[in-house]
Write a protein that holds these residues in place. Structure first.
Motif, mmCIF file in Angstrom:
data_model
loop_
_atom_site.group_PDB
_atom_site.id
_atom_site.type_symbol
_atom_site.label_atom_id
_atom_site.label_comp_id
_atom_site.label_asym_id
_atom_site.label_seq_id
_atom_site.Cartn_x
_atom_site.Cartn_y
_atom_site.Cartn_z
ATOM 1 N N ILE A 1 0.999 -1.356 -0.132
ATOM 2 C CA ILE A 1 0.053 0.086 0.036
ATOM 3 C C ILE A 1 0.859 1.183 0.104
ATOM 4 O O ILE A 1 0.277 2.366 -0.099
ATOM 5 C CB ILE A 1 -0.848 -0.070 1.079
ATOM 6 N N TYR A 2 2.368 1.258 0.149
ATOM 7 C CA TYR A 2 2.969 2.411 0.238
ATOM 8 C C TYR A 2 3.676 2.396 -0.895
ATOM 9 O O TYR A 2 4.646 3.291 -1.045
ATOM 10 C CB TYR A 2 3.818 2.266 1.428
ATOM 11 N N GLY A 3 3.393 1.633 -1.910
ATOM 12 C CA GLY A 3 4.140 1.778 -3.146
ATOM 13 C C GLY A 3 5.613 1.074 -3.181
ATOM 14 O O GLY A 3 6.151 0.966 -4.265
ATOM 15 N N ASN A 4 5.841 0.274 -2.112
ATOM 16 C CA ASN A 4 7.107 -0.799 -2.063
ATOM 17 C C ASN A 4 6.945 -1.714 -2.903
ATOM 18 O O ASN A 4 5.841 -2.470 -2.876
ATOM 19 C CB ASN A 4 7.685 -0.970 -0.673
ATOM 20 N N THR A 5 7.915 -2.220 -3.795
ATOM 21 C CA THR A 5 7.665 -3.134 -4.791
ATOM 22 C C THR A 5 8.927 -4.346 -4.714
ATOM 23 O O THR A 5 9.972 -4.007 -4.048
ATOM 24 C CB THR A 5 7.652 -2.694 -6.157
ATOM 25 N N ALA A 6 8.343 -5.632 -5.243
ATOM 26 C CA ALA A 6 9.531 -6.471 -5.187
ATOM 27 C C ALA A 6 9.242 -7.074 -6.568
ATOM 28 O O ALA A 6 8.059 -7.701 -6.990
ATOM 29 C CB ALA A 6 9.353 -7.558 -4.013
ATOM 30 N N THR A 7 10.460 -7.506 -7.290
ATOM 31 C CA THR A 7 10.384 -8.108 -8.679
ATOM 32 C C THR A 7 10.757 -9.650 -8.524
ATOM 33 O O THR A 7 11.806 -9.758 -7.780
ATOM 34 C CB THR A 7 10.992 -7.584 -9.590
ATOM 35 N N SER A 8 9.989 -10.563 -8.888
ATOM 36 C CA SER A 8 10.565 -12.079 -8.838
ATOM 37 C C SER A 8 11.638 -12.193 -9.879
ATOM 38 O O SER A 8 12.125 -11.586 -10.834
ATOM 39 C CB SER A 8 9.393 -12.754 -9.134
ATOM 40 N N THR A 9 12.226 -13.276 -9.880
ATOM 41 C CA THR A 9 13.104 -13.758 -10.623
ATOM 42 C C THR A 9 12.655 -14.112 -12.088
ATOM 43 O O THR A 9 11.359 -14.732 -12.055
ATOM 44 C CB THR A 9 14.098 -14.963 -10.115
ATOM 45 N N ALA A 10 12.997 -13.688 -13.076
ATOM 46 C CA ALA A 10 12.318 -14.164 -14.643
ATOM 47 C C ALA A 10 12.357 -15.638 -14.697
ATOM 48 O O ALA A 10 13.725 -16.110 -14.618
ATOM 49 C CB ALA A 10 12.886 -13.329 -15.716
ATOM 50 N N ILE A 11 11.253 -16.244 -15.027
ATOM 51 C CA ILE A 11 11.377 -17.495 -15.413
ATOM 52 C C ILE A 11 11.368 -17.780 -16.877
ATOM 53 O O ILE A 11 10.107 -17.491 -17.525
ATOM 54 C CB ILE A 11 10.173 -18.103 -14.624
ATOM 55 N N ALA A 12 12.364 -18.589 -17.529
ATOM 56 C CA ALA A 12 12.107 -18.894 -18.992
ATOM 57 C C ALA A 12 11.425 -20.215 -19.163
ATOM 58 O O ALA A 12 12.088 -21.173 -18.524
ATOM 59 C CB ALA A 12 13.391 -18.806 -19.316
ATOM 60 N N PHE A 13 10.626 -20.402 -20.039
ATOM 61 C CA PHE A 13 10.062 -21.575 -20.412
ATOM 62 C C PHE A 13 9.840 -21.704 -21.972
ATOM 63 O O PHE A 13 9.578 -20.703 -22.557
ATOM 64 C CB PHE A 13 8.890 -21.897 -19.615
ATOM 65 N N SER A 14 9.504 -22.993 -22.281
ATOM 66 C CA SER A 14 9.018 -22.965 -23.717
ATOM 67 C C SER A 14 7.620 -23.993 -23.530
ATOM 68 O O SER A 14 7.468 -24.728 -22.841
ATOM 69 C CB SER A 14 9.971 -23.408 -24.735
ATOM 70 N N TYR A 15 6.889 -24.053 -24.759
ATOM 71 C CA TYR A 15 5.678 -24.754 -24.964
ATOM 72 C C TYR A 15 5.923 -25.568 -26.291
ATOM 73 O O TYR A 15 6.111 -24.778 -27.191
ATOM 74 C CB TYR A 15 4.722 -23.722 -24.715
ATOM 75 N N ASN A 16 5.464 -26.825 -26.578
ATOM 76 C CA ASN A 16 5.223 -27.719 -27.629
ATOM 77 C C ASN A 16 4.234 -28.503 -27.352
ATOM 78 O O ASN A 16 4.685 -29.736 -26.928
ATOM 79 C CB ASN A 16 6.548 -28.009 -28.043
#
Length: 428
Positions: free
Chosen positions: A413-428
């Protein structure tokens, strides 16, 4: 006051005067008037008339600051010559210099005016002496002139000042009215009877204090990552206008003050940018999580009035960031896609939102909530839930053999943020 004519009389007890001549000398440079110009050798010119005679000599033929002499000779009918005594004079057409030293500003408050309680100035004259200085003072708001005791005269009134080269005329602040405008005209006279009147010096009298309001931060509010980095506000002044704004910023937890670059124990005001609408930059990096702060704004108007009654605006800083993790997908290749991204987040403060950004790294396009075809820059879409969150993404929206990357962001609510580790994946 040069008339342009040298004049005199002559008489003879036995016969009549037949002619009069005059020798006119510039005694400063030892030249003589020959009727059309000044020459080095002595010469005389013929006057008009006899018993009452004149000789025209225009002011244009005289040089300011120079001295002159005139000697007349009368010749009678018998050839006798009589010579007058020598008359000397100085010519001065130099403009008298007039300067007003106070007032010198467009507006004055009560305290600055009381330091003088008078209008003052100087005069100068190159080749003569100023003998008198007079002032005329008008209340331009009412149209009335100062009489010497009050602004009551309908017509311009000149009053004798004290002094010449340095002159003064008393005008108490008690004679001035808040919010009124005034003008001062000075008239100087020198010994050569030159009279010069100055242009008007104008000023306004202002005793009303300006006011100011802080519009950001909002008092009694907690800020974190949503801190804009700029304290802002507005000011007002009824007459002369606001000239400057200063702010006093205090860390009330540590009892320290911001001096523009660091927090110190000395109470210090710092200059804001702007006047009627003003700002002061204060980065979040200069604020301490868990501390309380206050700001007070002080406006100064063009007359020198400084705001004394101020409102204190308070705020608290909380920079405790959340954490966030993506639990599905993981960094792998999928033959079967569940249709739902999932994850968890923890919050030190009340949760606000979780958003995800998904990129088709094969095409470089981002998921816009509908497709991977239009968004060329990172685009976040809102997930469902916060501490445990989900985002529906059907397998029909994924392209076989394409690779993808997913990132999640948690915001409190105070605008503090956290960003996750980027997850790379593929689909077939």
């Amino acid at each position: 006051n040069w008339t342009g004519t040298i004049a005199g009389t002559s008489s003879d007890p036995n016969t009549t005067v037949s002619s009069v001549t005059a020798t006119i000398t510039n005694t400063t440079n030892s030249t003589y008037w020959n009727g059309t110009s000044w020459q080095a050798g002595a010469t005389s010119v013929t006057a008009t008339g006899t018993t009452s005679w004149t000789y025209a000599l225009a002011a244009a033929n005289l040089t300011t600051g120079n001295s002159y002499s005139v000697t007349a000779k009368a010749t009678d009918a018998a050839g006798n010559i009589g010579t007058s005594s020598t008359t000397t004079f100085t010519y001065n057409s130099t403009t008298i210099g007039i300067a007003v030293t106070f007032p010198a500003l467009p507006f004055y408050a009560r305290t600055p005016w009381r330091t003088k309680n008078a209008v003052t100035g100087t005069t100068s004259d190159l080749s003569s002496t100023v003998t008198q200085v007079q002032v005329a003072i008008k209340d331009t708001t009412t149209g009335l002139w100062y009489s010497g005791s009050s602004f009551a005269n309908a017509a311009q009134t000149f009053l004798n000042a004290t002094g010449t080269t340095s002159w003064t005329y008393p005008l108490s602040s008690s004679k001035l009215v808040n919010g009124h405008s005034y003008s001062l005209v000075v008239k100087a006279t020198d010994a050569a009877a030159n009279v010069v009147t100055s242009s008007a010096t104008t000023w306004g009298y202002d005793t009303t204090l300006p006011t100011s309001t802080v519009t950001y931060p909002v008092t009694a509010t907690t800020y974190g990552g949503n801190w804009t980095g700029t304290i802002a506000g507005t000011t007002a002044d009824t007459f002369s206008g606001v000239a400057s704004v200063a702010v006093l910023i205090e860390n009330t937890t540590a009892v320290t003050y911001w001096n523009g670059s660091a927090w110190t124990s000395t109470s210090t005001k710092v200059a804001a940018t702007g006047t009627t609408s003003w700002t002061y930059a204060l980065a979040l990096a200069n604020l301490t999580s868990g501390s309380s702060y206050s700001v007070r704004a002080y406006a100064t108007d063009a007359g020198g009035n400084v705001q004394t009654t101020v409102t204190t605006y308070t705020w608290t800083v909380n920079k405790n960031s959340p954490t966030i993790t993506i639990t599905y997908p993981t960094a792998t290749h999928y033959l079967t896609w569940t249709g739902t991204m999932t994850g968890t987040a923890t919050f030190s403060n009340t949760a606000s939102s979780v958003k995800v950004a998904i990129q088709d790294t094969t095409t470089g396009k981002w998921w816009n909530g509908t497709n991977f075809t239009t968004a060329t820059t990172q685009t976040f879409v809102t997930a469902s839930g916060t501490t445990s969150w989900t985002y529906a993404l059907a397998s029909s929206n994924l392209t076989a053999t394409h690779s993808y990357s997913a990132t999640a962001v948690a915001t409190d609510i105070y605008g503090n943020t956290a960003t996750s580790t980027a997850i790379a994946f593929s689909y077939n």
